[in-house]
Write an enzyme that holds these catalytic residues in place. Structure first.
Site, PDB file in Angstrom:
ATOM      1  N   ARG A 166       0.840  -1.219   0.000  1.00  0.00           N
ATOM      2  CA  ARG A 166       0.000   0.000   0.000  1.00  0.00           C
ATOM      3  C   ARG A 166       0.865   1.255   0.000  1.00  0.00           C
ATOM      4  NH1 ARG A 166      -1.799  -3.250  -1.271  1.00  0.00           N
ATOM      5  NH2 ARG A 166      -3.457  -4.563  -0.499  1.00  0.00           N
ATOM      6  N   SER A 241     -10.757   0.309   3.448  1.00  0.00           N
ATOM      7  CA  SER A 241      -9.995   0.117   4.696  1.00  0.00           C
ATOM      8  C   SER A 241      -9.461   1.463   5.171  1.00  0.00           C
ATOM      9  CB  SER A 241      -8.819  -0.820   4.452  1.00  0.00           C
ATOM     10  OG  SER A 241      -9.296  -2.058   3.990  1.00  0.00           O
ATOM     11  N   GLU A 340      -4.826   4.456   5.976  1.00  0.00           N
ATOM     12  CA  GLU A 340      -4.559   4.118   4.575  1.00  0.00           C
ATOM     13  C   GLU A 340      -4.913   5.270   3.639  1.00  0.00           C
ATOM     14  OE1 GLU A 340      -5.774   0.163   2.735  1.00  0.00           O
ATOM     15  OE2 GLU A 340      -6.698   1.587   1.377  1.00  0.00           O
TER      16      GLU A 340
HETATM   17  C1  LIG Z   1     -15.540   0.516  -0.781  1.00  0.00           C
HETATM   18  C2  LIG Z   1     -14.068   0.697  -1.033  1.00  0.00           C
HETATM   19  C3  LIG Z   1     -13.265  -0.426  -1.184  1.00  0.00           C
HETATM   20  C4  LIG Z   1     -11.885  -0.278  -1.424  1.00  0.00           C
HETATM   21  N1  LIG Z   1     -11.135  -1.407  -1.558  1.00  0.00           N
HETATM   22  C5  LIG Z   1      -9.800  -1.294  -1.788  1.00  0.00           C
HETATM   23  C6  LIG Z   1      -8.988  -2.463  -1.928  1.00  0.00           C
HETATM   24  O1  LIG Z   1      -9.462  -3.579  -1.890  1.00  0.00           O
HETATM   25  N2  LIG Z   1      -7.667  -2.291  -2.134  1.00  0.00           N
HETATM   26  C7  LIG Z   1      -7.093  -1.056  -2.226  1.00  0.00           C
HETATM   27  O2  LIG Z   1      -5.872  -0.982  -2.418  1.00  0.00           O
HETATM   28  N3  LIG Z   1      -7.847   0.075  -2.109  1.00  0.00           N
HETATM   29  C8  LIG Z   1      -9.177  -0.011  -1.894  1.00  0.00           C
HETATM   30  N4  LIG Z   1      -9.941   1.105  -1.739  1.00  0.00           N
HETATM   31  C9  LIG Z   1      -9.307   2.411  -1.797  1.00  0.00           C
HETATM   32  C10 LIG Z   1      -9.407   3.098  -3.190  1.00  0.00           C
HETATM   33  O3  LIG Z   1     -10.497   2.622  -3.919  1.00  0.00           O
HETATM   34  C11 LIG Z   1      -8.140   2.909  -4.015  1.00  0.00           C
HETATM   35  O4  LIG Z   1      -7.013   3.366  -3.306  1.00  0.00           O
HETATM   36  C12 LIG Z   1      -8.230   3.654  -5.347  1.00  0.00           C
HETATM   37  O5  LIG Z   1      -7.093   3.361  -6.147  1.00  0.00           O
HETATM   38  C13 LIG Z   1      -8.327   5.159  -5.204  1.00  0.00           C
HETATM   39  O6  LIG Z   1      -8.654   5.676  -6.486  1.00  0.00           O
HETATM   40  P1  LIG Z   1      -9.318   7.094  -6.661  1.00  0.00           P
HETATM   41  O7  LIG Z   1      -9.313   7.395  -8.122  1.00  0.00           O
HETATM   42  O8  LIG Z   1     -10.623   7.145  -5.992  1.00  0.00           O
HETATM   43  O9  LIG Z   1      -8.251   8.032  -5.945  1.00  0.00           O
HETATM   44  P2  LIG Z   1      -8.481   9.290  -4.959  1.00  0.00           P
HETATM   45  O10 LIG Z   1      -9.165   8.829  -3.736  1.00  0.00           O
HETATM   46  O11 LIG Z   1      -9.127  10.390  -5.737  1.00  0.00           O
HETATM   47  O12 LIG Z   1      -6.995   9.678  -4.648  1.00  0.00           O
HETATM   48  C14 LIG Z   1      -6.224   8.840  -3.809  1.00  0.00           C
HETATM   49  C15 LIG Z   1      -4.795   9.420  -3.742  1.00  0.00           C
HETATM   50  O13 LIG Z   1      -4.195   9.309  -5.028  1.00  0.00           O
HETATM   51  C16 LIG Z   1      -3.824  10.597  -5.514  1.00  0.00           C
HETATM   52  N5  LIG Z   1      -4.126  10.580  -6.953  1.00  0.00           N
HETATM   53  C17 LIG Z   1      -5.295  10.208  -7.534  1.00  0.00           C
HETATM   54  N6  LIG Z   1      -5.174  10.267  -8.869  1.00  0.00           N
HETATM   55  C18 LIG Z   1      -3.913  10.698  -9.125  1.00  0.00           C
HETATM   56  C19 LIG Z   1      -3.178  10.978 -10.323  1.00  0.00           C
HETATM   57  N7  LIG Z   1      -3.729  10.830 -11.531  1.00  0.00           N
HETATM   58  N8  LIG Z   1      -1.901  11.426 -10.208  1.00  0.00           N
HETATM   59  C20 LIG Z   1      -1.320  11.597  -8.980  1.00  0.00           C
HETATM   60  N9  LIG Z   1      -1.964  11.351  -7.834  1.00  0.00           N
HETATM   61  C21 LIG Z   1      -3.240  10.901  -7.903  1.00  0.00           C
HETATM   62  C22 LIG Z   1      -4.661  11.596  -4.742  1.00  0.00           C
HETATM   63  O14 LIG Z   1      -3.999  12.841  -4.663  1.00  0.00           O
HETATM   64  C23 LIG Z   1      -4.750  10.909  -3.392  1.00  0.00           C
HETATM   65  O15 LIG Z   1      -3.559  11.145  -2.694  1.00  0.00           O
HETATM   66  C24 LIG Z   1     -11.320   1.004  -1.503  1.00  0.00           C
HETATM   67  C25 LIG Z   1     -12.137   2.133  -1.352  1.00  0.00           C
HETATM   68  C26 LIG Z   1     -13.509   1.979  -1.126  1.00  0.00           C
HETATM   69  C27 LIG Z   1     -14.360   3.195  -0.968  1.00  0.00           C
END
Ligand SMILES: Cc1cc2nc3c(=O)[nH]c(=O)nc-3n(C[C@H](O)[C@H](O)[C@H](O)COP(=O)(O)OP(=O)(O)OC[C@H]3O[C@@H](n4cnc5c(N)ncnc54)[C@H](O)[C@@H]3O)c2cc1C
Length: 352
Positions: A166, A241, A340
């Protein structure tokens, strides 16, 4: 360039649905808009925060006093590559689960266990997204980035991304790059990865499970834990998480088990002499069962690791519950949990 908007509420752009507004906001549907927005902020000396699908961020109640760039360019392509592999190159704004489904439809293995994870492709390298025995570091071949210092586009190979559990170079240094696209190397015709015992057990009745069966099993397991987004799920307002699973040395793990008075503590190998503990189990042992409530926030009824906004919560309510959990786990079991998700534009408050 797309218009830069003022005072845009960020809560609706996140899955937790908490927090304040961005002083300035731009939806970047192409790389040129990302570049233009970075220049615009630099000219004004404004801090910049990057947002994707908002599923792993906590927005402070005070919002973000700078420019939030929502990075959402679309586009994907599959190409034959050396060694019988097929690469999938996705622009940062591609919805992650659509990519997983498209890869499976083409019979390409490598990301099937990551079915159902919310968010966009560009965020997957940030915390090296992982679940059910796979993580994107297993298949990422290259990440195309905009270097925020030089404003040049460059490509990083997997080694340059510094992936860990992570974790990545991007997470450790969030000011350095904007991810514009990610290339995954996938294996045509390969079977699904069944490394995770719970997933292997779910597919035990099939002698040769397909990628599609693995995806269906992962989605079913995730749904039971409220780990897929569903509009009718009372646990839906979460960031998944909320804490990472702590990795400690073997002696420390034994000490945790002793303090918990547990004959059987979940523990998983995590490299030579290292043990990964279950943060959810620690939280429950420390006196926070699923369904614990503190006013408008609580612990998911389906998963002890997910903190949820039960409706109308403020970020401070969430942070107070997180701090209470961290203190209890540390005091009772001697382990300090780390969050996380990312606190947008801010460092997590240090807890005494
Ligand atoms: C119900 C649920 C289940 C989940 N299950 C998992 C799981 O099983 N495993 C897991 O690893 N995660 C899980 N997550 C967490 C999350 O979905 C992941 O980390 C996902 O990759 C985040 O994507 P996002 O586009 O929503 O990013 P955001 O939440 O918008 O951003 C997350 C971080 O990434 C940065 N970021 C986003 N896009 C970019 C970019 N293009 N360039 C640079 N920085 C960027 C942001 O600044 C921030 O720091 C879960 C979340 C939820 C709500």
């Amino acid at each position: 360039m797309t218009a830069i908007l003022d005072r845009v509420p960020l809560a609706p752009l996140t899955t937790l649905e908490v927090g304040g507004a961005a002083r300035h906001f731009v939806q970047a549907n192409d790389d040129a808009t990302v570049l233009g927005a970075l220049r615009w902020a630099a000219e004004r000396g404004l801090p910049v925060a990057i947002l994707g699908g908002g599923s792993n961020v906590v927005v402070p109640d005070a919002g973000f006093d700078g420019l939030v760039i929502r990075v959402a360019p679309r586009g994907r392509r599959f190409e034959d590559a050396a060694g019988g592999l097929v690469t999938l190159t996705a622009a940062a704004g591609e919805p992650w689960d659509e990519l997983v489904a498209a890869a499976i439809t083409r019979g390409l293995a490598g990301i099937e266990c990551l079915s159902g994870i919310p968010g966009l492709a560009g965020a997957t390298p940030i915390q090296n997204v992982g679940a059910y025995g796979q993580e994107v570091a297993d298949t990422i071949r290259a990440v195309r980035v905009l270097d925020r210092a030089t404003l040049q586009v460059t490509e990083l190979d997997a080694a340059a991304c510094g992936f860990g559990y992570r974790d990545s170079r991007f997470k450790r240094d969030p000011e350095a790059f904007v991810v514009l696209g990610v290339t995954f190397a996938l294996r045509p015709g390969a079977p699904p990865a069944l490394r995770y015992p719970e997933l292997a057990a779910a597919l035990a009745s099939s002698a040769t499970p397909t990628l599609a069966e693995a995806r269906a099993a992962v989605l079913a397991l995730r749904a039971r834990k409220s780990m897929v987004l569903r509009a009718d799920d009372p646990n839906r307002r979460s960031a998944g998480s909320f804490f990472t699973n702590p990795i400690v040395d073997a002696a420390a793990a034994d000490e945790v088990a002793r303090r918990a008075g547990a004959l059987q503590m979940p523990r998983f190998p995590a490299g030579p002499g290292r043990v990964k503990l279950s943060a959810g189990w620690l939280i429950e042992q420390a006196g926070f069962p699923r369904g614990t409530r503190r006013g408008p926030v609580g612990i998911s009824t389906a998963h002890a690791l997910a903190l949820v906004n039960l409706g109308g919560a403020r970020t401070d309510d969430l942070l107070a519950l997180a701090a209470e959990i961290v203190a209890a786990v540390r005091d009772r079991l001697g382990v300090t949990l780390a969050p996380e998700p990312v606190l947008l534009g801010a460092a997590w408050p240090t807890r005494a």
